[in-house]
Design a protein around this motif. Structure first.
Motif, mmCIF file in Angstrom:
data_model
loop_
_atom_site.group_PDB
_atom_site.id
_atom_site.type_symbol
_atom_site.label_atom_id
_atom_site.label_comp_id
_atom_site.label_asym_id
_atom_site.label_seq_id
_atom_site.Cartn_x
_atom_site.Cartn_y
_atom_site.Cartn_z
ATOM 1 N N VAL A 115 0.834 -1.205 0.000
ATOM 2 C CA VAL A 115 0.000 0.000 0.000
ATOM 3 C C VAL A 115 0.869 1.255 0.000
ATOM 4 O O VAL A 115 0.584 2.225 -0.718
ATOM 5 C CB VAL A 115 -0.954 0.009 1.216
ATOM 6 C CG1 VAL A 115 -1.751 1.310 1.264
ATOM 7 C CG2 VAL A 115 -1.900 -1.182 1.151
ATOM 8 N N ALA A 116 1.931 1.243 0.778
ATOM 9 C CA ALA A 116 2.801 2.420 0.868
ATOM 10 C C ALA A 116 3.368 2.797 -0.495
ATOM 11 O O ALA A 116 3.444 3.975 -0.855
ATOM 12 C CB ALA A 116 3.940 2.161 1.851
ATOM 13 N N LEU A 117 3.753 1.795 -1.287
ATOM 14 C CA LEU A 117 4.333 2.075 -2.595
ATOM 15 C C LEU A 117 3.287 2.530 -3.617
ATOM 16 O O LEU A 117 3.633 3.089 -4.655
ATOM 17 C CB LEU A 117 5.083 0.842 -3.104
ATOM 18 C CG LEU A 117 6.486 0.677 -2.509
ATOM 19 C CD1 LEU A 117 7.035 -0.717 -2.739
ATOM 20 C CD2 LEU A 117 7.443 1.724 -3.085
ATOM 21 N N LYS A 118 2.022 2.309 -3.321
ATOM 22 C CA LYS A 118 0.949 2.840 -4.169
ATOM 23 C C LYS A 118 0.636 4.291 -3.814
ATOM 24 O O LYS A 118 0.160 5.053 -4.648
ATOM 25 C CB LYS A 118 -0.317 1.998 -4.010
ATOM 26 C CG LYS A 118 -0.225 0.600 -4.589
ATOM 27 C CD LYS A 118 -1.498 -0.178 -4.289
ATOM 28 C CE LYS A 118 -1.402 -1.604 -4.809
ATOM 29 N NZ LYS A 118 -2.584 -2.408 -4.419
ATOM 30 N N VAL A 119 0.886 4.649 -2.552
ATOM 31 C CA VAL A 119 0.471 5.959 -2.039
ATOM 32 C C VAL A 119 1.570 7.015 -2.160
ATOM 33 O O VAL A 119 1.312 8.157 -2.540
ATOM 34 C CB VAL A 119 0.018 5.815 -0.563
ATOM 35 C CG1 VAL A 119 -0.136 7.173 0.082
ATOM 36 C CG2 VAL A 119 -1.275 5.021 -0.492
ATOM 37 N N ALA A 120 2.802 6.644 -1.841
ATOM 38 C CA ALA A 120 3.891 7.634 -1.797
ATOM 39 C C ALA A 120 4.308 8.061 -3.194
ATOM 40 O O ALA A 120 4.377 7.250 -4.113
ATOM 41 C CB ALA A 120 5.091 7.058 -1.053
ATOM 42 N N SER A 121 4.614 9.341 -3.341
ATOM 43 C CA SER A 121 5.110 9.833 -4.626
ATOM 44 C C SER A 121 6.630 9.948 -4.642
ATOM 45 O O SER A 121 7.247 9.992 -5.705
ATOM 46 C CB SER A 121 4.504 11.202 -4.942
ATOM 47 O OG SER A 121 4.929 12.168 -3.997
ATOM 48 N N GLN A 122 7.249 9.992 -3.439
ATOM 49 C CA GLN A 122 8.684 10.256 -3.379
ATOM 50 C C GLN A 122 9.485 9.103 -2.786
ATOM 51 O O GLN A 122 10.468 8.655 -3.374
ATOM 52 C CB GLN A 122 8.934 11.527 -2.568
ATOM 53 C CG GLN A 122 10.369 12.015 -2.588
ATOM 54 C CD GLN A 122 10.469 13.490 -2.223
ATOM 55 O OE1 GLN A 122 9.659 14.320 -2.644
ATOM 56 N NE2 GLN A 122 11.459 13.821 -1.422
ATOM 57 N N ALA A 123 9.087 8.639 -1.586
ATOM 58 C CA ALA A 123 9.875 7.589 -0.939
ATOM 59 C C ALA A 123 9.068 6.900 0.146
ATOM 60 O O ALA A 123 8.130 7.476 0.706
ATOM 61 C CB ALA A 123 11.165 8.161 -0.342
ATOM 62 N N VAL A 124 9.479 5.675 0.448
ATOM 63 C CA VAL A 124 8.921 4.911 1.569
ATOM 64 C C VAL A 124 10.084 4.461 2.435
ATOM 65 O O VAL A 124 11.053 3.870 1.938
ATOM 66 C CB VAL A 124 8.137 3.671 1.083
ATOM 67 C CG1 VAL A 124 7.694 2.822 2.274
ATOM 68 C CG2 VAL A 124 6.936 4.080 0.237
ATOM 69 N N TYR A 125 9.990 4.749 3.731
ATOM 70 C CA TYR A 125 10.981 4.281 4.706
ATOM 71 C C TYR A 125 10.304 3.270 5.621
ATOM 72 O O TYR A 125 9.240 3.544 6.182
ATOM 73 C CB TYR A 125 11.526 5.449 5.540
ATOM 74 C CG TYR A 125 12.375 6.395 4.739
ATOM 75 C CD1 TYR A 125 13.767 6.230 4.671
ATOM 76 C CD2 TYR A 125 11.798 7.433 4.009
ATOM 77 C CE1 TYR A 125 14.549 7.087 3.910
ATOM 78 C CE2 TYR A 125 12.580 8.289 3.241
ATOM 79 C CZ TYR A 125 13.950 8.115 3.197
ATOM 80 O OH TYR A 125 14.722 8.956 2.431
ATOM 81 N N SER A 126 10.937 2.108 5.767
ATOM 82 C CA SER A 126 10.280 1.043 6.514
ATOM 83 C C SER A 126 11.306 0.163 7.203
ATOM 84 O O SER A 126 12.430 -0.006 6.712
ATOM 85 C CB SER A 126 9.421 0.206 5.559
ATOM 86 O OG SER A 126 8.636 -0.733 6.253
ATOM 87 N N LEU A 127 10.904 -0.412 8.340
ATOM 88 C CA LEU A 127 11.758 -1.312 9.110
ATOM 89 C C LEU A 127 11.282 -2.751 8.906
ATOM 90 O O LEU A 127 10.095 -3.042 9.061
ATOM 91 C CB LEU A 127 11.703 -0.957 10.597
ATOM 92 C CG LEU A 127 12.218 0.430 10.977
ATOM 93 C CD1 LEU A 127 11.816 0.769 12.407
ATOM 94 C CD2 LEU A 127 13.741 0.507 10.819
ATOM 95 N N HIS A 128 12.218 -3.628 8.566
ATOM 96 C CA HIS A 128 11.884 -5.044 8.367
ATOM 97 C C HIS A 128 13.000 -5.900 8.948
ATOM 98 O O HIS A 128 14.171 -5.500 8.939
ATOM 99 C CB HIS A 128 11.715 -5.366 6.878
ATOM 100 C CG HIS A 128 10.592 -4.620 6.229
ATOM 101 N ND1 HIS A 128 9.304 -5.107 6.163
ATOM 102 C CD2 HIS A 128 10.563 -3.407 5.625
ATOM 103 C CE1 HIS A 128 8.532 -4.231 5.538
ATOM 104 N NE2 HIS A 128 9.269 -3.183 5.207
ATOM 105 N N LYS A 129 12.655 -7.081 9.416
ATOM 106 C CA LYS A 129 13.660 -7.978 9.985
ATOM 107 C C LYS A 129 14.738 -8.278 8.949
ATOM 108 O O LYS A 129 14.447 -8.551 7.789
ATOM 109 C CB LYS A 129 12.988 -9.273 10.455
ATOM 110 C CG LYS A 129 12.107 -9.080 11.673
ATOM 111 C CD LYS A 129 11.249 -10.294 11.959
ATOM 112 C CE LYS A 129 12.076 -11.422 12.540
ATOM 113 N NZ LYS A 129 11.200 -12.540 13.004
#
Length: 213
Positions: A138-152
């Motif tokens: 969903v984040a990559l559908k919504v953001a126009s510039q960047a997505v920052y996320s924490l993953h294991k």
């Protein structure tokens, strides 16, 4: 604002009173939250004067960090009403203006890309397999510039492959590896605290898709 000052302000925030294991609610500590937002702004210019969304905002830590670093507008999204109440209180305490929306991220209807940057500490997917990837999709559908996320860190190869192949990310980069402190919040926790290795990712979405996606 300097990194130490940001971390200190975030350290004063109220966290979950009654965390819900089914939502994998763990507080995003001030150390990791400050570094996520500080990196987003000082290395990439993705926060100041931008519209920032905090997905699964919980008590508002990441979103409020964005506001402290000069975001033009910040919106926190969370399914849990109790968490949003705490987030509102934290915003008042810091005298920051931040909007909050109670909703299921999977049902988010934002499609016109009026959000520049998404920041998030999604569920790791240990209670519900794939929950972290639902947030990322969903984040990559919504953001126009960047997505920052924490993953294991253990999911690194899967995250990169899926983001580039299935979620239409233009790029997927591990900015740094951090230690996520998981406190003893739930009855099944045997240890007082556990360190989990997590990657801080920066994803750049493709923005040439039609706006009705």
């Amino acid at each position: 604002m300097k990194l130490k000052q940001l971390e200190s302000l975030l350290g004063s925030l109220q966290q979950f009173d009654n965390p819900k294991i089914e939502l994998e609610q763990y507080p995003t500590g001030p150390h990791i939250a400050s570094r996520l937002l500080y990196t987003a702004e000082n290395s990439f210019g993705d926060v100041a004067d931008k519209v920032v969304a905090d997905f699964g905002c919980g008590c508002g830590t990441l979103g409020l960090a964005a506001a402290l670093l000069g975001a033009e507008h910040v919106i926190g999204f969370d399914i849990d009403a109790e968490s949003i109440e705490i987030a509102y209180s934290n915003a008042d305490e810091l005298e920051l203006d931040m909007d909050f929306v109670q909703c299921d991220i999977r049902n988010l209807g934002l499609s016109d890309r009026n959000i520049d940057t998404v920041v998030m500490n999604p569920p790791f997917g240990t209670r519900k397999k794939g929950a972290d990837m639902e947030f990322l999709s969903v984040a990559l559908k919504v953001a126009s510039q960047a997505v920052y996320s924490l993953h294991k860190t253990t999911t690194r190869d899967h995250i990169k492959r899926t983001a580039l192949r299935d979620y239409n990310a233009r790029s997927a980069e591990v900015v740094c590896e951090l230690r996520f402190d998981v406190p003893q919040l739930y009855k099944f926790h045997k240890k007082k605290e556990v360190d989990v290795a997590v990657d801080l990712w920066r994803f750049v979405p493709k923005t040439d898709r039609s706006k009705d996606l």
